[in-house]
Enzyme design. Structure first.
Site, short mmCIF file in Angstrom:
data_model
loop_
_atom_site.label_atom_id
_atom_site.label_comp_id
_atom_site.label_asym_id
_atom_site.label_seq_id
_atom_site.Cartn_x
_atom_site.Cartn_y
_atom_site.Cartn_z
N ARG A 89 0.84 -1.21 0.00
CA ARG A 89 0.00 0.00 0.00
C ARG A 89 0.87 1.25 0.00
NH1 ARG A 89 -5.23 -0.77 1.07
NH2 ARG A 89 -5.77 -2.87 1.75
N LEU A 91 1.72 4.87 1.36
CA LEU A 91 1.55 5.49 2.69
C LEU A 91 1.10 6.94 2.53
CD1 LEU A 91 4.78 4.00 4.26
CD2 LEU A 91 2.43 3.43 4.94
N ASN A 105 12.62 1.21 2.41
CA ASN A 105 11.90 0.25 1.56
C ASN A 105 12.91 -0.51 0.71
OD1 ASN A 105 9.65 -0.94 0.16
ND2 ASN A 105 10.02 0.48 -1.53
N HIS A 107 13.22 -2.34 -3.08
CA HIS A 107 12.54 -2.39 -4.38
C HIS A 107 13.37 -3.26 -5.34
CE1 HIS A 107 9.91 -1.02 -7.57
NE2 HIS A 107 11.00 -0.92 -8.32
N GLU A 140 7.57 11.23 -0.16
CA GLU A 140 6.19 11.28 -0.67
C GLU A 140 6.05 10.75 -2.09
OE1 GLU A 140 4.54 15.17 -0.29
OE2 GLU A 140 5.06 15.27 1.84
N GLU A 172 18.26 -9.15 -2.61
CA GLU A 172 17.44 -8.28 -1.75
C GLU A 172 17.70 -8.57 -0.29
OE1 GLU A 172 13.25 -7.83 -2.54
OE2 GLU A 172 13.51 -8.34 -4.63
C1 GRF Z 1 10.20 -8.03 -2.90
O1 GRF Z 1 10.56 -8.31 -4.22
C2 GRF Z 1 10.38 -6.55 -2.60
O2 GRF Z 1 11.47 -5.99 -3.26
C3 GRF Z 1 9.10 -5.96 -3.12
O3 GRF Z 1 8.10 -6.91 -2.79
C4 GRF Z 1 8.70 -8.20 -2.68
C5 GRF Z 1 8.39 -8.71 -1.30
O4 GRF Z 1 8.84 -10.03 -1.10
N1 GRF Z 1 8.88 -4.65 -2.56
P1 GRF Z 1 8.84 -10.62 0.37
O5 GRF Z 1 7.41 -10.47 0.90
O6 GRF Z 1 9.82 -9.87 1.20
O7 GRF Z 1 9.21 -12.07 0.20
#
Ligand code: GRF
Length: 185
Positions: A89, A91, A105, A107, A140, A172
């Site tokens: 969502r 914010l 965050n 991404h 934002e 990630e």
């Molecule tokens: C990940 O690819 C993250 O980069 C994106 O949403 C996905 C979330 O995966 N924002 P998880 O729920 O952490 O397994």
């Protein structure tokens, strides 16, 4: 450092953070709460790890009302850093200002390329040869805040969205742990 993690689904980045805190890889930190906007697989994984969990559903309320309840839950637990980990969502401005420079965050692209949904599909469709992931502060604007850390991932000729996403996801988990470790120390 007290951390609150917001999720919506699988929660693998949340698990990477919780486990890195437990093992001491991220020092001086504690996950105070994991909040999901719906029942999710990720919440079960947080519970298994002994972390407090909350479901705070939007349920007919405005974004502002929903976010205010989340902000209260975070404040009540003295949360100092909010980690978005697959939180699906947007914010509200009020929430972002309430935790100014304290929301991060992850991404799945090398921002500013491919913001928004389906970043891995966007990368494949564009034909880039290198993509990756980005940990950034949240402001934002969607996926546009200051970048903390990035990791590059090769795109191979026979990649599908699923295969590429899995290769990025591995990075990630490393990137998020490293970024939060830097913030904590
Ligand atoms: C990940 O690819 C993250 O980069 C994106 O949403 C996905 C979330 O995966 N924002 P998880 O729920 O952490 O397994």
């Amino acid at each position: 450092m007290k951390i609150g993690i917001l999720i919506s689904g699988r929660g693998s980045n949340m698990v990477a953070l919780v486990d890195a805190i437990k093992s001491g890889e991220i020092p001086h930190s504690e996950v105070a709460v994991v909040i999901s906007d719906k029942a999710s697989a990720g919440l079960e994984k947080a519970k298994e790890r002994g972390v407090e969990t909350l479901v705070i559903q939007r349920s007919g309320r405005t974004r502002e009302e929903h976010d205010a309840e989340i902000a209260n839950a975070l404040r009540k637990r003295d949360v100092e850093l909010v980690c978005l980990a697959g939180y699906m969502r947007l914010l509200s401005k009020d929430f972002i200002h309430a935790f100014e420079n304290r929301i991060v965050n992850i991404h799945p692209s090398l921002l500013p390329a491919f913001p928004g949904l389906d970043a891995q599909r966007q990368a494949l469709e564009h034909g880039v040869k290198i993509t990756g992931c980005t940990v950034h502060y949240v402001n934002e604007h969607l996926d546009a805040g200051p970048i903390i850390l990035q990791k590059a991932v090769e795109v191979r000729d026979d990649d599908t969205v699923e295969i590429l996403s899995a290769r990025i996801l591995e990075q990630e988990h490393k990137a998020y742990v490293e970024a939060v470790r830097r913030i904590a120390s």
